[in-house]
Scaffold this motif. Structure first.
Motif, short mmCIF file in Angstrom:
data_model
loop_
_atom_site.label_atom_id
_atom_site.label_comp_id
_atom_site.label_asym_id
_atom_site.label_seq_id
_atom_site.Cartn_x
_atom_site.Cartn_y
_atom_site.Cartn_z
N ILE A 1 0.87 -1.17 0.00
CA ILE A 1 0.00 0.00 0.00
C ILE A 1 0.91 1.22 0.00
N HIS A 2 0.70 2.10 -0.96
CA HIS A 2 1.50 3.32 -1.09
C HIS A 2 0.70 4.50 -0.55
N THR A 3 1.28 5.20 0.40
CA THR A 3 0.61 6.33 1.04
C THR A 3 0.72 7.58 0.19
N PRO A 4 -0.08 8.60 0.47
CA PRO A 4 0.00 9.86 -0.28
C PRO A 4 1.36 10.55 -0.11
N THR A 5 2.07 10.25 0.97
CA THR A 5 3.38 10.88 1.22
C THR A 5 4.54 10.10 0.61
N GLY A 6 4.23 8.99 -0.07
CA GLY A 6 5.26 8.22 -0.74
C GLY A 6 5.81 7.04 0.06
N ASP A 7 5.31 6.85 1.27
CA ASP A 7 5.73 5.70 2.06
C ASP A 7 5.04 4.44 1.53
N THR A 8 5.64 3.29 1.80
CA THR A 8 5.08 2.02 1.38
C THR A 8 4.90 1.12 2.59
N VAL A 9 3.72 0.52 2.69
CA VAL A 9 3.42 -0.43 3.75
C VAL A 9 3.23 -1.79 3.07
N THR A 10 3.97 -2.79 3.54
CA THR A 10 3.84 -4.14 2.98
C THR A 10 3.07 -5.01 3.96
N ILE A 11 2.06 -5.70 3.45
CA ILE A 11 1.33 -6.65 4.27
C ILE A 11 1.58 -8.04 3.68
N GLY A 12 1.56 -9.06 4.53
CA GLY A 12 1.84 -10.39 4.03
C GLY A 12 1.41 -11.47 4.98
N VAL A 13 1.74 -12.68 4.61
CA VAL A 13 1.41 -13.87 5.38
C VAL A 13 2.64 -14.29 6.16
N ILE A 14 2.45 -14.53 7.44
CA ILE A 14 3.54 -15.07 8.28
C ILE A 14 3.04 -16.40 8.83
N THR A 15 3.80 -17.43 8.59
CA THR A 15 3.40 -18.73 9.11
C THR A 15 3.78 -18.83 10.58
N ARG A 16 3.11 -19.67 11.27
CA ARG A 16 3.36 -19.84 12.69
C ARG A 16 4.80 -20.30 12.95
#
Length: 64
Positions: A45-60
């Motif tokens: 996800i790219h924010t209006p200020t140019g930052d990037t947030v990554t979301i993902g899957v983490i296994t146990r």
């Protein structure tokens, strides 16, 4: 959001984290953007200020 995603969300993988990222960016507003990562298990996800947030899957097994 200006990115056109092909194939359409929900059609590439049965359950894709990238679809969640795309929907979140859409709900956050027009100045937010998103893109899918590898095999549908990550999304950025790219924010209006140019930052990037990554979301993902983490296994146990990888959690500490």
């Amino acid at each position: 959001m200006t990115t056109t995603y092909v194939p359409a969300p929900g059609t590439e993988y049965r359950y894709a984290v990238s679809d969640i990222a795309r929907k979140a960016a859409k709900l956050l507003g027009q100045s937010w953007d998103s893109e899918s990562g590898y095999w549908g298990v990550t999304g950025q996800i790219h924010t209006p200020t140019g930052d990037t947030v990554t979301i993902g899957v983490i296994t146990r097994a990888t959690c500490t």
